[in-house]
Design an enzyme around this catalytic site. Structure first.
Site, PDB file in Angstrom:
ATOM      1  CG  ASP A  94      30.077  35.256  91.744  1.00 22.11           C
ATOM      2  OD1 ASP A  94      30.007  34.182  91.108  1.00 22.11           O
ATOM      3  OD2 ASP A  94      30.272  36.352  91.198  1.00 22.11           O
ATOM      4  CB  ALA A  95      31.793  29.702  94.700  1.00 29.27           C
ATOM      5  CE  LYS A  96      31.518  33.810  87.747  1.00 30.21           C
ATOM      6  NZ  LYS A  96      31.645  34.675  88.945  1.00 30.21           N
ATOM      7  NE  ARG A  97      34.280  26.266  94.993  1.00 25.48           N
ATOM      8  CZ  ARG A  97      34.955  27.386  95.209  1.00 25.48           C
ATOM      9  NH1 ARG A  97      35.054  28.279  94.243  1.00 25.48           N
ATOM     10  NH2 ARG A  97      35.530  27.625  96.371  1.00 25.48           N
ATOM     11  CB  THR A 121      27.507  31.436  90.875  1.00 24.65           C
ATOM     12  OG1 THR A 121      28.823  31.574  91.428  1.00 24.65           O
ATOM     13  CG2 THR A 121      26.701  32.688  91.185  1.00 24.65           C
TER      14      THR A 121
END
Length: 271
Positions: A94-97, A121
């Site tokens: 869950d890094a939301k890059r 993510t």
């Protein structure tokens, strides 16, 4: 991991539970702070106690990056432990890059090749050239933010753009991208009333659903409109499970909370 392998695991375990490994050293049992690597010690105990009840683990990378190199090493040890001991588990970074071109490719390599996560993510704000580099990796999934569970989601995601809510445009547009079959989407459980319309746009995609438990999302409401022929849901719970207790039996307490959700899921699947 292929989608088929994930679906098979869900059916075998009668669970579509994802457990978030968001480790805050201020919230874990104090005796673990004496360990050489408190974060990994905590994660290992949680994983060993709950792996039979869930199909996925989702470390939020911010909770590791906050502790610098030591935190990143803890993340690396956690994913290696999972891949070695519980290879059937689906892993989510869950890094939301979200960045363009070569930068996204490097992010993808970091999580897919170096750390060997099954998925990551991403944020879609910069468009297809920020997401397609992630989609190029075989048997890996890119989980794109669509309609999130936070209060600020209404700032942009539900705004009307040319007669259509922005999150719907994001969903529809993403289906045209190269290797879009590797896409999954984040849809918050606190937005359960939107699931019916989301399923009309992406009927076959998996949805990662945070917000059940501590954030107030309702499992039954989500499943009513979110389930598809392949289940198609990963329901995430983090704080409600991993911080169920701060005493020496914290892992057993986490397992108890995970089992509560798993039993509800098994009942829903039986119908």
């Amino acid at each position: 991991m292929t989608t088929e392998a994930l679906v098979n695991q869900i059916k075998k375990k009668q669970s579509f539970l994802c457990i978030g490994l968001d480790v805050d050293l201020d919230k874990i049992p104090s005796y673990l702070l004496q360990e050489e690597d408190p974060i990994f010690a905590f994660n290992k105990a949680i994983i060993d106690a709950t792996h039979h009840l869930c199909v996925s683990y989702k470390p939020n990378t911010a909770f590791y990056e906050a502790y610098g190199l030591k935190g990143w090493k803890s993340l690396e040890k956690t994913i290696k432990y999972l891949n070695k001991n519980y290879p059937e588990i689906y892993t989510i970074a869950d890094a939301k890059r979200g960045d363009i071109g070569n930068t996204s490719t490097m992010y993808a390599k970091a999580f897919f090749e170096d750390l060997a996560f099954d998925s990551v993510t991403v944020a879609p704000y910069m468009g297809k050239d920020s997401v397609e580099p992630f989609l190029a990796f075989k048997n890996k999934h890119t989980i794109m933010l669509a309609l999130t569970s936070n209060q600020g989601a209404f700032d942009f995601q539900t705004k009307d753009v040319e007669g259509k809510e922005l999150y719907k445009m994001v969903l529809e547009t993403s289906k045209s991208w190269v290797n879009s079959e590797n896409l999954m989407y984040v849809v918050g459980a606190t937005k359960a009333e939107y699931f019916k319309e989301i399923r009309s746009i992406v009927p076959n995609s998996f949805l990662l659903v945070p917000g059940v438990g501590a954030q107030g999302g309702n499992l039954q409401d989500v499943c009513k409109y979110g389930l598809n022929k392949d289940i198609g849901l990963l329901i995430n719970s983090s704080r409600g499970i991993i911080y169920a207790s701060k005493d020496a039996g914290f892992a057993n307490s986490a397992a108890f909370k995970a089992e509560e959700l798993q039993k509800q899921m098994a009942e829903i699947l039986s119908k």
